[in-house]
Enzyme design. Sequence first.
Site: not given
Ligand code: OAD
Length: 259
Positions: A70, A109, A126
Amino acid sequence: MANQRIDDGLVEVIKGCERLVVLTGAGVSAGSGVPTFRDALEGLWAKYDPMELATPEAFGRDAKLVSEWYDMRRLKVLGCEPNEGHGAIVGMEKLMKERGGMFKLLTQNVDRLHQRAGSEDVVELHGSLLVWRDVENGEEVLCDGKEKLPSYPWVRDGDERDGRLMRPGVVWFGEMLPEWAVMEANEAVSELGEKDVFMSVGTSGVVYPAAGYVDEARCKGAVTVEVNLERTPISDFVDRCLLGKSEEILVELLERVKG
Ligand code: OAD
């Protein structure tokens, strides 16, 4: 299928809405160089096992390893800068507040790039990489210095026997989200009505409760918008699915809403 381009109808809805709620995920920070979680090649969960690093059990087993990982992420995000997508969200907040509307930013985030860009009303669902917490009494310490933490695991005011063990201030798998954050998010989404707007930006939409907000917003009659590089499980039922980089789409959207 939802419209995939910014259209005049959407611009007018945002211009006239009373409430705008934006939910963000890791994709918003991808343009700043912060890795996402689920990208097949570069995502954190492709390289690391979350069960070994992002659970209370993992910390109990190996606090040194978890703390070091971390802290590595903390130092990484401190070396990154907010991008134009973060900036456009600040612009939307200003616009809404100038005209007496309600704006709320809900983020999954933990990098604090929204706040560094200037967002004022941010609900960190989170937690944050920049806050570490006393395991015993919950006292929080802001860690925004660019040097490594003093030790792994980090023990304040003493040694491992009598000191205070600190943990990252993020939500791990199997843990509850901060109560205040969930309450604020629920309130913001539950107040949405017809002509209001809910935007889901840069999130894969698979982690609850955040993943459920778009559904609730839709049930309230709000116009729902997704901004993502690719289609996700919510793409089929949002009113607008804008495919592309958030750092480009949000800038264009803000310009058109201001214009
Ligand atoms: P993810 O990694 O699951 O998803 C990221 C999303 O961003 C994907 O759908 C990509 O297609 C999209 N993406 C990537 N680059 C991009 C860009 N330049 N513009 C727009 N979209 C883009 O991340 P989260 O959805 O944030 O939780 O994940 C949710 C949670 O799962 C996180 O907070 C974390 C993780 O496990 C914990 O750690 C508790």
